[in-house]
Design an enzyme around this catalytic site. Structure first.
Site, PDB file in Angstrom:
ATOM      1  N   GLU A 139      -4.690 -12.067  13.771  1.00 15.12           N
ATOM      2  CA  GLU A 139      -4.342 -10.658  13.677  1.00 15.12           C
ATOM      3  C   GLU A 139      -5.561  -9.793  13.989  1.00 15.12           C
ATOM      4  O   GLU A 139      -5.428  -8.687  14.530  1.00 15.12           O
ATOM      5  CB  GLU A 139      -3.796 -10.329  12.288  1.00 15.12           C
ATOM      6  CG  GLU A 139      -3.099  -8.973  12.201  1.00 15.12           C
ATOM      7  CD  GLU A 139      -2.317  -8.793  10.906  1.00 15.12           C
ATOM      8  OE1 GLU A 139      -1.118  -9.136  10.888  1.00 15.12           O
ATOM      9  OE2 GLU A 139      -2.905  -8.320   9.920  1.00 15.12           O
ATOM     10  N   LYS A 197       0.835  -1.204   0.000  1.00 13.45           N
ATOM     11  CA  LYS A 197       0.000   0.000   0.000  1.00 13.45           C
ATOM     12  C   LYS A 197       0.870   1.255   0.000  1.00 13.45           C
ATOM     13  O   LYS A 197       0.664   2.171  -0.794  1.00 13.45           O
ATOM     14  CB  LYS A 197      -0.931  -0.009   1.212  1.00 13.45           C
ATOM     15  CG  LYS A 197      -1.921   1.154   1.227  1.00 13.45           C
ATOM     16  CD  LYS A 197      -2.829   1.112   2.445  1.00 13.45           C
ATOM     17  CE  LYS A 197      -3.827   0.001   2.363  1.00 13.45           C
ATOM     18  NZ  LYS A 197      -4.834   0.056   3.454  1.00 13.45           N
ATOM     19  N   GLU A 235       9.983  -5.848   4.056  1.00  6.71           N
ATOM     20  CA  GLU A 235      10.164  -7.138   3.395  1.00  6.71           C
ATOM     21  C   GLU A 235       9.846  -7.041   1.904  1.00  6.71           C
ATOM     22  O   GLU A 235      10.599  -7.519   1.054  1.00  6.71           O
ATOM     23  CB  GLU A 235       9.274  -8.207   4.045  1.00  6.71           C
ATOM     24  CG  GLU A 235       9.612  -8.518   5.490  1.00  6.71           C
ATOM     25  CD  GLU A 235       8.818  -7.687   6.486  1.00  6.71           C
ATOM     26  OE1 GLU A 235       8.726  -8.076   7.652  1.00  6.71           O
ATOM     27  OE2 GLU A 235       8.292  -6.614   6.077  1.00  6.71           O
ATOM     28  N   LYS A 276       8.753  -4.619  14.280  1.00  8.34           N
ATOM     29  CA  LYS A 276       9.256  -4.029  13.042  1.00  8.34           C
ATOM     30  C   LYS A 276      10.114  -2.800  13.334  1.00  8.34           C
ATOM     31  O   LYS A 276      11.169  -2.596  12.723  1.00  8.34           O
ATOM     32  CB  LYS A 276       8.077  -3.644  12.141  1.00  8.34           C
ATOM     33  CG  LYS A 276       7.342  -4.844  11.562  1.00  8.34           C
ATOM     34  CD  LYS A 276       5.989  -4.473  11.002  1.00  8.34           C
ATOM     35  CE  LYS A 276       6.054  -3.624   9.782  1.00  8.34           C
ATOM     36  NZ  LYS A 276       4.720  -3.400   9.181  1.00  8.34           N
ATOM     37  N   GLY A 280      -5.337  -5.292   5.192  1.00 14.51           N
ATOM     38  CA  GLY A 280      -4.538  -6.238   4.421  1.00 14.51           C
ATOM     39  C   GLY A 280      -5.088  -7.642   4.424  1.00 14.51           C
ATOM     40  O   GLY A 280      -5.154  -8.305   3.389  1.00 14.51           O
ATOM     41  N   ARG A 281      -5.522  -8.127   5.589  1.00 14.28           N
ATOM     42  CA  ARG A 281      -5.996  -9.512   5.682  1.00 14.28           C
ATOM     43  C   ARG A 281      -7.396  -9.688   5.104  1.00 14.28           C
ATOM     44  O   ARG A 281      -7.903 -10.805   5.039  1.00 14.28           O
ATOM     45  CB  ARG A 281      -5.944  -9.980   7.137  1.00 14.28           C
ATOM     46  CG  ARG A 281      -6.730  -9.121   8.107  1.00 14.28           C
ATOM     47  CD  ARG A 281      -6.378  -9.466   9.561  1.00 14.28           C
ATOM     48  NE  ARG A 281      -6.995  -8.579  10.538  1.00 14.28           N
ATOM     49  CZ  ARG A 281      -6.509  -7.409  10.909  1.00 14.28           C
ATOM     50  NH1 ARG A 281      -5.404  -6.941  10.351  1.00 14.28           N
ATOM     51  NH2 ARG A 281      -7.119  -6.684  11.835  1.00 14.28           N
ATOM     52  N   HIS A 329      -2.817 -38.665  10.113  1.00 14.30           N
ATOM     53  CA  HIS A 329      -1.608 -39.435  10.406  1.00 14.30           C
ATOM     54  C   HIS A 329      -0.539 -38.547  11.038  1.00 14.30           C
ATOM     55  O   HIS A 329       0.640 -38.877  11.010  1.00 14.30           O
ATOM     56  CB  HIS A 329      -1.089 -40.090   9.124  1.00 14.30           C
ATOM     57  CG  HIS A 329      -2.053 -41.094   8.562  1.00 14.30           C
ATOM     58  ND1 HIS A 329      -1.997 -42.436   8.866  1.00 14.30           N
ATOM     59  CD2 HIS A 329      -3.130 -40.936   7.748  1.00 14.30           C
ATOM     60  CE1 HIS A 329      -2.987 -43.067   8.241  1.00 14.30           C
ATOM     61  NE2 HIS A 329      -3.684 -42.187   7.546  1.00 14.30           N
TER      62      HIS A 329
END
Length: 538
Positions: A355, A208, A214, A506, A269-270, A386
């Site tokens: 979040e 954005k 990152e 961050k 964002g999510r 399993h």
């Protein structure tokens, strides 16, 4: 409304009721009520069958949970979200992911602007671009068609796109290769482009602000990788597009601002995979299928907005999470899709749920005195059976499970789908009813092994059975969980739409980066942190 949740009348009644039924076994509940299956199952449209009968609830529990939702003004809060009110109070923003999938002839106003019009301008631009890339009209710098698409983002700019690509891979254009880079670990980028030719590769940079550490580190590495091969700055414009709002930084990077796809501050964002963040999804499955994905989202939005609380899947899901988390003390929720294409769905839900509701203060800033935000996790069946199902069946903690299955297989290879769905149904039965010592003994099991082969049961689960995994059904599934998250946040009185907890680490990381790269900077952290930096410096 009383902001003190635990002092509310509905909460106190649930506390009293919990003590009355906490030791009731599901086998008892089924015996006591022959109509239970009719009361605690429902169909939504022709596509979703929802069975929540294997939960440790009675009709009274259900009524009390609904009363809690009413007392906490859930319907008014829900409408405030859909209407575009600024319910994200800590950031003074509307919360309108629902507008991203609203039909073009609708109207949703934010600050006197109809945001639906803006959404469809971007969707049209995405469709135009996707069609050009998919058809080969969009050429790279040397005139070759694009064969490889690399999405660079992190968090919601990665988890949604990669989950959607994997989930809808059956519908993807197979002469295009898709990779997703998110981790700042250089191995992520190196492996993503290892077999690719630069002049056949398109990068989508999703940030954005166009400043995310990152994402921009990976984007600059991608830019260098491209230019090392093509040796001309002009090539950047043919091989990079941006999903951003920062025209200045996008242009400075070398991307043509005409190839920037916008989204807005009222999209978290999510919650953004159906915005321009979903550009890679549209490139993979095409605009028509992407529109079907949006249709599924919108149909679940309409169900959540209009269905009575007692017949509302996201409401029921959210209330069941409240019941287990706040009364049974349950801390985790397993999501178990019995479809290999959905193998990234639990990871996507981790960000969506944790979040959103991993908060320790209410909207008014007061600290909560109750549990919020369960830990979500899972793997596709039957692999998980399993692996960790042993703990779910015979462990000492309660783990409510969501089983997700489909009646039809996209790749029809008899008898695979029958075996797969038999496992979905069998797991729910085994968890609910278990196997008593008497039943084990009757089978002739040696006495010393009886305790080991006994299953207590009474482990709760929901089962969702859909017709098939399509773009539309995926949209419904995602929106179902989105709105369940909202329900829980509304009951708890927390802000499900900010993520302040992401920031501190961050900020500290930026400081430590400088200290690692410049050994002359004195260290003034705690002794442990100082020692770790010194160890890395050496």
């Amino acid at each position: 409304m009383n902001n003190e949740l635990k002092k509310s009348s509905a909460w106190k009644k649930l506390e009293k009721h919990y003590k009355e039924i906490e030791n009731k076994h599901l086998s008892e509940l089924f015996k006591e009520d022959p109509q239970r299956i009719n009361k605690f199952t429902m169909n939504v449209g022709e596509d979703i069958y929802f069975d929540f009968s294997k939960h440790r609830i009675t009709e009274e529990t259900f009524e009390l949970l609904i009363n809690l939702a009413v007392e906490r003004n859930l319907t008014a809060k829900r409408e405030a979200m859909f209407e575009g009110n600024k319910i994200n109070t800590t950031e003074n923003r509307a919360v309108l992911h629902t507008a991203l999938r609203t039909p073009a002839d609708s109207k949703v106003m934010v600050d006197n602007v109809n945001v639906v019009e803006q959404v469809h301008v971007v969707l049209d631009k995405m469709s135009w671009f996707a069609n050009r890339v998919r058809s080969g009209q969009w050429k790279g710098y040397t005139g070759k068609r694009i064969k490889n698409i690399v999405n660079i983002g992190i968090g919601g700019s990665d988890l949604g796109p990669v989950m959607a690509y994997e989930a809808l891979k059956f519908y993807s254009q197979r002469d295009l290769n898709f990779r997703f880079v998110s981790n700042i670990d250089g191995n992520d980028f190196a492996e993503a482009v290892r077999e690719f030719e630069a002049d056949e590769t398109l990068f989508i940079v999703s940030s954005k602000t166009f400043t995310t550490l990152e994402t921009m580190t990976n984007a600059r590495t991608a830019r260098k990788w491209l230019l090392d091969s093509l040796q001309n700055e002009n090539a950047v414009a043919d091989h990079f597009v941006a999903v951003s709002t920062n025209v200045e930084q996008v242009t400075k990077f070398g991307i043509n601002p005409q190839n920037m796809f916008e989204f807005w501050d009222w999209v978290g964002g999510r919650y953004s995979m159906d915005s321009a963040i979903g550009l890679s999804t549209m490139l993979a499955i095409g605009p028509e299928n992407f529109n079907q994905l949006l249709k599924g989202f919108h149909e679940m939005d309409e169900h959540f907005r209009s269905a009575p609380l007692k017949q509302n899947i996201p409401v029921i899901m959210g209330l069941l999470n409240i019941w287990y988390g706040n009364f049974f003390g349950v801390q985790t929720q397993a999501v178990l899709p019995y479809n290999k294409y959905l193998h990234r769905f639990p990871a996507y839900l981790q960000q969506l749920t944790m979040e959103s509701n991993g908060k320790h203060v209410r909207l008014d800033g007061a600290k909560v005195d109750y549990q919020t935000g369960a830990i979500y996790w899972g793997e596709p069946g039957t692999n998980g059976q399993h692996s960790f199902y042993q703990l779910i069946h015979q462990g000492t903690i309660i783990i409510p499970c969501d089983f997700i299955g489909f009646k039809k297989a996209l790749n029809n290879l008899p008898p695979h789908q029958d075996y797969l769905m038999a496992n979905v149904i069998a797991q729910g039965e085994a968890l609910a009813f278990g196997k008593t010592q008497a039943e084990v003994s009757k089978q002739g099991v040696p006495e010393e092994l009886v305790p080991h082969k006994t299953f207590e049961g009474n482990r709760p689960s929901s089962t969702f059975i859909l017709d098939n995994l399509t773009p539309e059904s995926l949209g419904k599934l995602i929106a179902m969980y989105e709105h369940s998250v909202f329900v829980q946040g509304a009951i708890w009185g927390i802000n499900s739409f900010d993520q302040m907890g992401v920031e501190l680490g961050k900020v500290l990381a930026k400081k430590i980066i400088d200290e690692m790269q410049n050994k002359g900077i004195p260290l003034n952290h705690d002794d442990s942190t100082n020692a770790l930096i010194e160890h890395y410096r050496k």
